[in-house]
Design a protein around this motif. Structure first.
Motif: not given
Length: 404
Positions: A193, A200, A204
């Motif tokens: 991430i 992103r 998540n």
């Protein structure tokens, strides 16, 4: 590119099975047969029948595993065939790892990781519910099946914090520390991430928040240590890459600032800081840190005083635990300590060489999650009895592949 969850196959079933490791289907003498046991046997038989390993592929890992198997027979013979059950179990895990080598596409391998992360998110929701539910006596906060729990499990215990007594969350794992360790590995797998924009997603980020909250509800330091050490090992592998300086260094600075504020100004920070004192001074009421990281040194010293090269023999670790538990409450041996004690200097050198060898594979350049799993295995062997742990060998099976 959106990463898909891996469709069910024998390896994804193996991932699913490890979440029920606290439950024994039946007992064979003192050995608990779990769902992981059944699925892993199926994996082993499947690979043999399909001739995937008829002619053993020569890899660095396979050579070390064969050397380890040969040494295990030598050690077992030298100590006059004692502790046969421990020998058979160790041999089984080594053969399972040896025959699990396979070709995987990168999306297939990362699909296993995604499946693990997805389940850990569900575990996090339940773990958060446990903390609140045990406080207010909600139903279904403990999923205990009488007569089918693995012997020696702790399940949970209480701590005094925030002016009240709280039960630590463990989800359906054997104890809170196991839950925290699995959460730490899952959180490490979310590091992409930070590195890659396409990772992103809201889903998540939401999962990361849930798992971080669940990690706090375990009130366990082992998970935090695995995350910190795993992140440090990852940083070493990325030290020369531009991504490290652009993304990881700012992350470290932010974490240090947040950590300093939490430790200095909150009860929670004070609690975790007090846990670090366990490493220095033995306290019967808070002994897990001392027995996990300090007391084992005395055990290894005693075993090596008799035979430094071969140790005291496979399966003899429990003898030392029962001896030292009189002096140190909650005495245990981590994976590193147990292998050092039972298999001596030769055994621990071979085992460490096996784990470190994964860092030399070209898969390190193909999948960031492969690197992260490898990075988490090193601290894991110091946090629990990894050598006979289903959880540990699950990750070994997953990374023992060639990624295309």
């Amino acid at each position: 590119m959106k990463l898909k969850i891996r469709k069910l196959n024998i390896y994804s079933l193996l991932v699913l099975s490890v979440f029920f490791d606290a439950y024994a289907l039946v007992y064979i003498k003192t050995y608990p047969v779990t769902i992981f046991t059944i699925v892993s046997i199926f994996v082993l038989v499947h690979n043999i029948i399909n001739n995937r390993n008829r002619y053993l592929k020569i890899t660095q890992q396979s050579v070390i595993l064969l050397l380890f198997i040969i040494y295990l027979f030598i050690n077992y013979t030298y100590f006059e065939f004692e502790n046969t059950s421990s020998f058979v179990l160790a041999l089984y895990f080594l053969i399972l790892a040896l025959l699990s080598y396979r070709d995987e596409k990168v999306y297939e391998f990362e699909g296993y990781c995604r499946l693990f992360q997805r389940i850990m998110t569900y575990m996090s929701i339940y773990g958060i519910y446990q903390l609140v539910g045990r406080l207010f006596h909600f139903p279904f906060t403990d999923i205990v099946i009488k007569g089918h729990m693995v012997t020696g499990y702790n399940w949970t215990n209480t701590i005094y914090i925030f002016g009240q007594t709280l039960y630590r969350s463990n989800a359906i794992f054997r104890e809170p520390s196991y839950f925290s360790q699995m959460l730490a590995i899952s959180l490490l797998l979310y590091v992409p991430i930070i590195l890659y924009k396409q990772e992103r997603t809201r889903k998540n980020i939401f999962s990361v928040i849930l798992q971080m909250l669940a990690l706090v509800t375990t009130f366990s330091g082992t998970g935090i240590l695995i995350f910190i050490i795993g992140l440090f090992i990852l940083s070493i592998t990325m030290f020369k890459k531009k991504l490290f300086w652009n993304r990881m260094v700012p992350l470290f600075i932010v974490c240090v600032i947040i950590g300093t504020i939490v430790i200095s100004f909150t009860n929670l920070g004070g609690y975790f800081l007090s846990r670090l004192q366990e490493l220095l001074v033995y306290n019967r009421d808070a002994s897990s840190g001392f027995v996990r990281f300090r007391a084992w040194v005395m055990v290894v010293q005693e075993a090596w005083s008799h035979n430094m090269l071969l140790g005291s023999g496979i399966g003899t670790g429990s003898m030392y635990v029962s001896k030292y538990i009189i002096q140190y409450f909650g005495m245990t041996l981590s994976g590193f300590a147990r292998v050092s004690t039972e298999l001596g200097l030769i055994g621990i050198l071979i085992w460490c060489s096996f784990i470190i060898s994964f860092f030399r594979k070209k898969e390190m350049a193909i999948s960031i999650r492969y690197v992260l799993l490898c990075s988490s295995l090193i601290p894991l062997i110091f946090m629990q009895e990894a050598f006979s742990s289903n959880m540990f060998w699950l990750f070994i099976v997953l990374i023992n592949c060639k990624i295309n």
